[in-house]
Design a protein around this motif. Structure first.
Motif, mmCIF file in Angstrom:
data_model
loop_
_atom_site.group_PDB
_atom_site.id
_atom_site.type_symbol
_atom_site.label_atom_id
_atom_site.label_comp_id
_atom_site.label_asym_id
_atom_site.label_seq_id
_atom_site.Cartn_x
_atom_site.Cartn_y
_atom_site.Cartn_z
ATOM 1 N N GLN A 194 34.893 12.370 -19.869
ATOM 2 C CA GLN A 194 35.702 12.167 -18.672
ATOM 3 C C GLN A 194 34.787 12.148 -17.460
ATOM 4 O OE1 GLN A 194 36.870 16.847 -17.804
ATOM 5 N NE2 GLN A 194 38.500 15.378 -17.933
ATOM 6 N N VAL B 280 38.769 9.191 -25.505
ATOM 7 C CA VAL B 280 38.521 9.892 -26.768
ATOM 8 C C VAL B 280 38.230 8.881 -27.868
ATOM 9 C CG1 VAL B 280 39.432 11.538 -28.448
ATOM 10 C CG2 VAL B 280 40.118 11.691 -26.036
ATOM 11 N N TRP C 242 40.968 12.018 -20.437
ATOM 12 C CA TRP C 242 39.817 11.858 -21.320
ATOM 13 C C TRP C 242 39.855 10.509 -22.015
ATOM 14 C CZ3 TRP C 242 36.142 15.761 -21.790
ATOM 15 C CH2 TRP C 242 36.520 17.030 -21.290
ATOM 16 N N ARG D 44 34.737 13.013 -26.914
ATOM 17 C CA ARG D 44 35.500 12.637 -25.733
ATOM 18 C C ARG D 44 34.651 12.799 -24.483
ATOM 19 N NH1 ARG D 44 40.089 17.253 -24.501
ATOM 20 N NH2 ARG D 44 38.686 18.989 -24.021
#
Length: 287
Positions: free
Chosen positions: A76, A65, A63, A74
């Motif tokens: 991804q 963040v 991730w 966050r």
């Protein structure tokens, strides 16, 4: 395979370098490799907990963040679930704007080189459509997130074919186009796709968090006009540029051959290569 012209040096307004926690690197060789390559700050646990932007891994993957202000949250690369995963499950039609922009239609699935990979949304959608996509990423942050996201997606049986149509590379030397065609399946004249980030727009609180985080660690693509010029000089079937709706064409000296309406906020400017033809429903550029 054809050799593309020399690339341009990437110029960005990079704002933040994501920190990584020293305690995790021994157990996370992939993250350690990217941290060493990109010279990210490696912090002890107490300092890591106070860092504004970090890369961290949990049971759901890697991730990016943000911990302060409009960056709090966050994101991804996730092809399995979330908004993009849901989108891939629904499938992609050749009637959609992105498909029309690259020239996909019944019986035709062009090979595409994505020059500005980012969060991999366009790459994943085009692969789901059936196109072979070779993606290039110039940010080690986004490359690390992509590597993790594709590895997780490849473990999903329903996404394996999508992943196998995607190849990618991290362009460590910052060249934008100076490469041989990556493999014979891309053909002699692939479609080149660009979705550059621009100053100010992605940092707005009105823009989705993943774009704000990417803008914070990557910066704006201040070389976008040079990248487009290099793409237009390449042996491409067409060059496709995603643009904010209502903005001028990226290159003042050449108007796009076609525009494709991308919805409320975006459009696609299409520059045809020699012998290129627009898909049904494409429109000439608007004044």
């Amino acid at each position: 395979m054809p050799r593309y012209p020399p690339g341009v040096t990437r110029v960005t307004e990079s704002l933040l370098r994501p920190a990584v926690c020293a305690d995790t690197l021994d157990a996370d060789p992939d993250l350690a490799r990217w941290a060493a390559l990109a010279d990210w700050p490696v912090l002890p646990h107490d300092a890591f907990e106070r860092a504004a932007v970090v890369l961290e891994r949990d049971t759901q993957g890697l991730w990016l963040v943000g911990r302060e202000g409009s960056l709090r949250g966050r994101a991804q690369v996730n092809l399995v679930d979330g908004a993009l995963g849901d989108r891939l499950r629904r499938g992609v039609s050749t009637k959609e704007a992105l498909a029309r922009a690259v020239g996909a239609r019944d019986g035709k699935r062009p090979a595409v080189v994505d020059l500005t990979l980012g969060w991999a949304r366009d790459t994943a959608l085009l692969s789901t459509l059936g196109c072979r996509v070779h993606a290039r990423e110039r940010s080690p942050v986004m490359a690390a997130l992509l590597e993790d996201g594709l590895a997780r997606a490849h473990r999903e049986p329903r996404l394996r074919a999508v992943c196998e149509r995607i190849s990618w590379e991290f362009v460590q030397d910052d060249s934008a186009l100076g490469f041989d065609a990556p493999n014979p399946t891309m053909g002699a004249a692939p479609v080149l796709l660009m979705d550059p980030m621009f100053p100010g727009r992605e940092s707005s609180a009105l823009v989705r968090l993943p774009l704000r985080l990417a803008a914070a660690v990557v910066g704006a693509d201040l070389d976008a006009t040079e990248l487009l010029a290099a793409a237009l000089a390449a042996p491409a079937a067409r060059v496709v540029v995603r643009r904010p709706r209502g903005s001028p064409a990226l290159q003042a000296s050449r108007a796009p051959d076609l525009t494709v309406d991308g919805g409320r906020t975006t459009r696609f400017d299409v520059y045809l290569g020699r012998g290129g033809r627009g898909a049904v429903g494409d429109a000439p550029p608007t004044a």
